[in-house]
Design a protein around this motif. Structure first.
Motif, PDB file in Angstrom:
ATOM      1  N   UNK A 198       2.798   8.855   6.196  1.00 56.78           N
ATOM      2  CA  UNK A 198       1.913   7.767   5.765  1.00 56.78           C
ATOM      3  C   UNK A 198       2.219   6.489   6.539  1.00 56.78           C
ATOM      4  N   UNK A 199       3.503   6.241   6.731  1.00 58.79           N
ATOM      5  CA  UNK A 199       3.929   5.022   7.411  1.00 58.79           C
ATOM      6  C   UNK A 199       3.393   4.999   8.840  1.00 58.79           C
ATOM      7  N   UNK A 238       0.833  -1.201   0.000  1.00 64.76           N
ATOM      8  CA  UNK A 238       0.000   0.000   0.000  1.00 64.76           C
ATOM      9  C   UNK A 238       0.868   1.252   0.000  1.00 64.76           C
ATOM     10  N   UNK A 239       1.881   1.250   0.854  1.00 68.16           N
ATOM     11  CA  UNK A 239       2.725   2.431   0.959  1.00 68.16           C
ATOM     12  C   UNK A 239       3.586   2.603  -0.304  1.00 68.16           C
ATOM     13  N   UNK A 273      13.353  14.073  -3.238  1.00 68.37           N
ATOM     14  CA  UNK A 273      13.498  12.896  -2.360  1.00 68.37           C
ATOM     15  C   UNK A 273      13.158  13.212  -0.917  1.00 68.37           C
ATOM     16  N   UNK A 274      13.607  14.382  -0.468  1.00 72.26           N
ATOM     17  CA  UNK A 274      13.378  14.758   0.931  1.00 72.26           C
ATOM     18  C   UNK A 274      11.874  14.834   1.214  1.00 72.26           C
ATOM     19  N   UNK A 275      11.154  15.494   0.303  1.00 70.43           N
ATOM     20  CA  UNK A 275       9.712  15.665   0.529  1.00 70.43           C
ATOM     21  C   UNK A 275       8.983  14.321   0.475  1.00 70.43           C
ATOM     22  N   UNK A 276       9.404  13.483  -0.471  1.00 72.53           N
ATOM     23  CA  UNK A 276       8.763  12.164  -0.562  1.00 72.53           C
ATOM     24  C   UNK A 276       9.029  11.379   0.719  1.00 72.53           C
ATOM     25  N   UNK A 277      10.274  11.499   1.214  1.00 76.69           N
ATOM     26  CA  UNK A 277      10.601  10.732   2.405  1.00 76.69           C
ATOM     27  C   UNK A 277       9.785  11.227   3.608  1.00 76.69           C
ATOM     28  N   UNK A 278       9.667  12.551   3.727  1.00 79.66           N
ATOM     29  CA  UNK A 278       8.908  13.083   4.866  1.00 79.66           C
ATOM     30  C   UNK A 278       7.448  12.642   4.797  1.00 79.66           C
ATOM     31  N   UNK A 279       6.904  12.806   3.592  1.00 82.56           N
ATOM     32  CA  UNK A 279       5.511  12.421   3.401  1.00 82.56           C
ATOM     33  C   UNK A 279       5.343  10.915   3.630  1.00 82.56           C
ATOM     34  N   UNK A 280       6.342  10.167   3.210  1.00 87.19           N
ATOM     35  CA  UNK A 280       6.321   8.707   3.373  1.00 87.19           C
ATOM     36  C   UNK A 280       6.265   8.315   4.828  1.00 87.19           C
ATOM     37  N   UNK A 281       7.040   9.048   5.655  1.00 89.11           N
ATOM     38  CA  UNK A 281       7.024   8.731   7.078  1.00 89.11           C
ATOM     39  C   UNK A 281       5.667   9.000   7.700  1.00 89.11           C
TER      40      UNK A 281
END
Ligand SMILES: Nc1ncnc2c1ncn2[C@@H]1O[C@H](COP(=O)(O)OP(=O)(O)OP(=O)(O)O)[C@@H](O)[C@H]1O
Length: 860
Positions: free
Chosen positions: A618-619, A592-593, A608-616
């Motif tokens: 969501x996680x 899903x993630x 990458x930074x923004x995706x990673x922050x947003x990813x966290x």
């Protein structure tokens, strides 16, 4: 039978055309002969054929011929004094997606408008479809700037008095095509501002409007303004390509003669009357000088024809117009031939003058079509780099191509981006132009203020560092402007790099690969890579694989690494440093993630930074939702075993790996590999009663924590003992079972596992040398150390061999930075033994290994 006779016949037949039989009858020749003649004329492009049985032959109408003409071929000087300008124009047109905005500079009448139209024709050909060409002369509206703006950009209803309805501008009509702005410097400051917004963002607002409209146009601006003027500099700063056209005076005599001839020929064809021009008149026109350049020359030709026509008054149509010096003298101009030009004139101008005959089908005056014109279009269709290279070699010499390749290889290493073959071709093409220009004693671009923006600084520095190299290898001096253009080319391609890359790394045989396959389908134009991690891989192997995968996944914008491998989670900075690619790690190997991440990558709006922050975020939501629903199923925190050895990187990790192979142990415990430099007491304190056992080289004597020698992991007996501590210890206060094996048996157990400890070495040789080291160490002591200790030394030595084989460096310890340590007897003794063993295995001993080892070697 002359070609001329048959052409005349076809011309008389007009729209109906003629077939071979009729032609044969009229000309009194065999039908076969007529058919062959007609076919040859078709092949030579002098006739066209239509239909079948009978095939009919026609003279091609002028307008069709014009459309089929090779772009730029009608420009006199296309392979001479304008060759470089045309190359530059072609390069500008080919630049994706809609061409580079271009300025055409030059005095009035030098051919700017003509070049603009040919650029458009070339663009149509390149794109394989019709595109609009919209032109506007800004000078025509100089008195009414508001009207100019409204014409150009359109206006909203009520924008000014009389604006009763909303109106589109010419720029809308030019969408996806070319907007030609003649006398562009006459645009008002407001107009310039709107135009720059189109140039920078592809957007503009209509007069009186607030809504942004989007267009994709190539802007071609023409101006007679002095290139050094402040006004023009503003435009040059924003418009990347500037093409300077030479004046008539700067053109060679041969080209001037071709120009004169072309204009007479056009007149002859327009009027249908042959024109004979005397040598004197031709001389006069070839040497004609005027501020109005070619435009005025053309007018002058027309004027002479008009006088000639007056003279002819009343005579038969077939009778030529005679243009001779008598006619010229009616005008105000006189002929003055400078002596040094006389010889040159005699070479190009026929003594008897020249007859321009409208029936002459092929204009003998036109120059051969540009050889190079085919080059860029051939390039586009080429599939392989090799094919493209071959095509390019028709135009660019191999050493220039190689220099471009080399420069890009350096740049790609430096900026960590990969450049496509198109960039290579563009760069080679540009270097070729610099050289062509240098040959005629000019810089291609002296200044390129518009490219001097800060954002290209690092590319500029790179090019500066390479100018000396370019000077030596290609024997060219790069001007400031040219250097800036190369930087711009490099930077543009950075910006145009693909999207953020994706890498999945996970435990298990196919876990990561199958996730990556799924992501790959969702992100067809994004590189996606996978690394499957298995427990029998050493970290150094895994690291190697990981770094290569990161590079595969990177297309210039960094990589998001989705992984469930704890070991990696805290290693973002290290991974970025090792691979040279900006990496962000997400604990996200769940579908899903992963799908969410694919979505963000494909939208290409976040780095990458923004995706990673947003990813966290969501996680966390995901984990919380999971925990919220299934809180009763959350396992208690696992017990912990510390795998403890000298270095923390050798046997501790092997111990960890071997322990995790046992399903019962891996279910019950987390295993932390630590070395003697770790602060064991404070780690133990943090772990509290989760810490159940230390398995390792030495007993760190942590209060209340049992210790098992690391050799235990090699025997089932040992594993049983470890499981006992995990399950039962403390519950029943039972004493641990004794192990009855002697040292020899235990060493054999270790030998059976050498492939696990030292996968890069020959097992037998490694065992032999480890035994040799062990023996030598034992020899030192009268009272032999315990068997347990000996077995651990043995394991440590094998693990050390492996580290040396894969060149894994130990972290330096402060106390050993003092060189005097090296002179101690103990150091010399141990290094001698270790060195002898390493030599046998062809390994290079590292002093740090000796230091670490010394810590655990007891005094005599
Ligand atoms: N290289 C050329 N070969 C053939 N004809 C040319 C060439 N250059 C210019 N001409 C002809 O000369 C005339 C003037 O050219 P054009 O109008 O393109 O010049 P221009 O620079 O746009 O002038 P202006 O600044 O006055 O608008 C045109 O008729 C054009 O066809």
């Amino acid at each position: 039978m002359s070609e001329r006779e048959i052409l005349e016949l076809v011309e008389i037949a007009g729209e109906k055309g003629i077939d071979a039989r009729t032609a044969a009858e009229k000309l009194g020749i065999w039908q076969q002969e007529a058919a062959e003649l007609l076919a040859r004329l078709v092949k030579e492009g002098k006739l066209i054929k239509k239909g079948r049985s009978p095939i009919r032959y026609f003279i091609e109408p002028d307008n069709e011929k014009e459309n089929k003409e090779e772009p730029f071929s009608c420009i006199i000087g296309n392979s001479g004094s304008l060759a470089v300008q045309i190359q530059l124009a072609k390069a500008a047109v080919c630049y994706p997606p809609y061409g580079l905005h271009t300025l055409l500079l030059g005095a009035t009448g030098v051919g700017k408008t003509m070049l603009a139209r040919e650029i458009w024709k070339y663009s149509v050909k390149e794109r394989g479809k019709n595109i609009p060409f919209v032109s506007l002369n800004c000078a025509e509206y100089a008195d009414n700037p508001q009207l100019l703006l409204s014409q150009l950009f359109g206006h909203e209803k009520g924008a000014f008095t009389g604006a009763d309805f909303e109106k589109e501008g010419l720029i809308d009509q030019a969408d996806e095509g070319i907007l030609f702005l003649d006398e562009i410097h006459r645009l008002s400051p407001t107009g310039q501002e709107i135009l720059f917004s189109v140039i920078d963002h592809g957007e503009f607002r209509r007069l009186g409007g607030i809504q942004n409209h989007h267009v994709s146009v190539m802007i071609l601006g023409a101006t007679t303004e002095d290139p050094q003027s402040a006004l023009l500099k503003t435009f040059k700063r924003r418009i990347p390509v500037a093409i300077q056209l030479p004046t008539l005076e700067e053109r060679p005599i041969r080209e001037r003669f071709l120009l004169v001839s072309q204009f007479f020929m056009q007149e002859a064809r327009r009027t249908g009357i042959p024109i004979h021009v005397s040598k004197n008149v031709l001389e006069y026109l070839v040497l004609f000088e005027s501020d109005g350049n070619i435009g005025d020359l053309k007018n002058e030709v027309l004027l002479t024809c008009a006088y000639g026509y007056l003279e002819k008054n009343g005579k038969q149509k077939e009778e030529p117009i005679y243009v001779n010096s008598r006619i010229i003298s009616r005008g105000s101009r006189t002929i003055q031939v400078k002596p040094e030009l006389r010889e040159m004139l005699e070479e190009v101008i026929p003594k008897e003058g020249k007859l321009y005959d409208p029936k002459q089908i092929i204009a003998e005056i036109s120059e051969p079509a540009l050889q190079e014109s085919a080059y860029l279009e051939t390039l586009n269709g080429k599939e392989t780099v090799e094919e493209a290279r071959k095509a390019l070699f028709h135009y660019v010499s191999p050493d220039i191509y190689e220099a471009a390749e080399e420069l890009l290889a350096d740049a790609s290493e430096k900026f960590n981006v990969s450049y496509t073959k198109n960039v290579e071709n563009s760069l080679a093409f540009f270097l070729q132009q610099i050289i062509s220009y240098a040959r005629v004693g000019r810089g291609l671009m002296e200044q390129a203020d518009h490219l001097m923006e800060e954002k290209y600084n690092r590319e500029r520095r790179f090019v500066e560092q390479h100018t000396e190299w370019l000077r030596k290898s290609l024997k060219i001096e790069i001007t400031k402007g040219e250097a800036a253009t190369i930087s711009f080319l490099l930077a543009q391609h950075h910006e145009e790099q693909g999207k953020v890359g994706l890498l999945v790394a996970a435990y298990g045989e196919q876990v990561a690969s199958s996730q990556a396959d799924l992501a790959g389908q969702l992100l067809p134009d994004t590189p996606v890579a996978a690394v499957d991690f298995s427990l029998d891989k050493s970290f150094s192997e895994f690291k190697k694989e990981l770094i290569s995968a990161i590079n595969r996944a990177n297309s210039g914008k960094g990589v998001i690494l989705c992984t469930d491998i704890n070991l990696l989670l805290a290693r973002e900075a290290e991974l970025s440093e090792w691979s040279g690619v900006e990496c962000r790690i997400l604990p996200a190997v769940n579908t899903a993630l992963l799908l969410e991440i694919c979505k963000w990558i494909s939208q290409d709006k976040m780095n990458v930074e923004e995706i990673s922050r947003q990813g966290f975020v969501e996680y966390r939501n995901y984990v919380e939702s999971l925990f919220g629903k299934q809180s009763s199923e959350i396992p208690e925190k696992k017990s912990v075993i510390i795998a403890y050895c000298i270095t923390g990187t050798g046997s501790a990790k092997i111990t960890r790996r071997l322990l995790l192979e046992n399903p019962d142990i891996s279910k019950m415990a987390d295993i932390i590999p630590l070395g003697i430099t770790s602060d064991l007491p404070s780690i133990a304190r943090k772990l509290g009663n989760r810490l159940r056992l230390v398995v390792g080289f030495l007993d760190p004597q942590l209060p209340g924590v049992p210790f098992v020698g690391l050799d235990s992991v090699f025997s089932s007996e040992g594993i049983r003992r470890i499981l006992f501590y995990l399950r039962d210890f403390g519950k029943e206060q039972k004493k641990e079972p004794e192990i009855a094996l002697d040292m020899k048996e235990r060493l054999i157990l270790v030998d059976r596992n050498i492939h696990n400890i030292a996968p890069s070495l020959d097992e037998k040789k490694a065992a032999e040398q480890a035994r040799y080291v062990l023996e030598k160490i034992m020899e030192r002591y009268e009272k032999k150390p315990e068997a347990d200790f000996a077995v651990r030394v043995y394991i440590h030595v094998i693990a050390m061999f492996e580290r040396l084989a894969v060149r894994e460096k130990l972290e330096p310890m402060l106390q050993f930075l003092d060189e005097s340590e090296k002179s101690t007897e103990k150091f010399r003794w141990l290094s001698q033994i270790l060195k002898a063993a390493c030599d046998e295995l062809k390994l290079q001993l590292d002093d740090m290994e000796v230091y670490y080892f010394l810590i655990v070697i007891p005094e005599k």
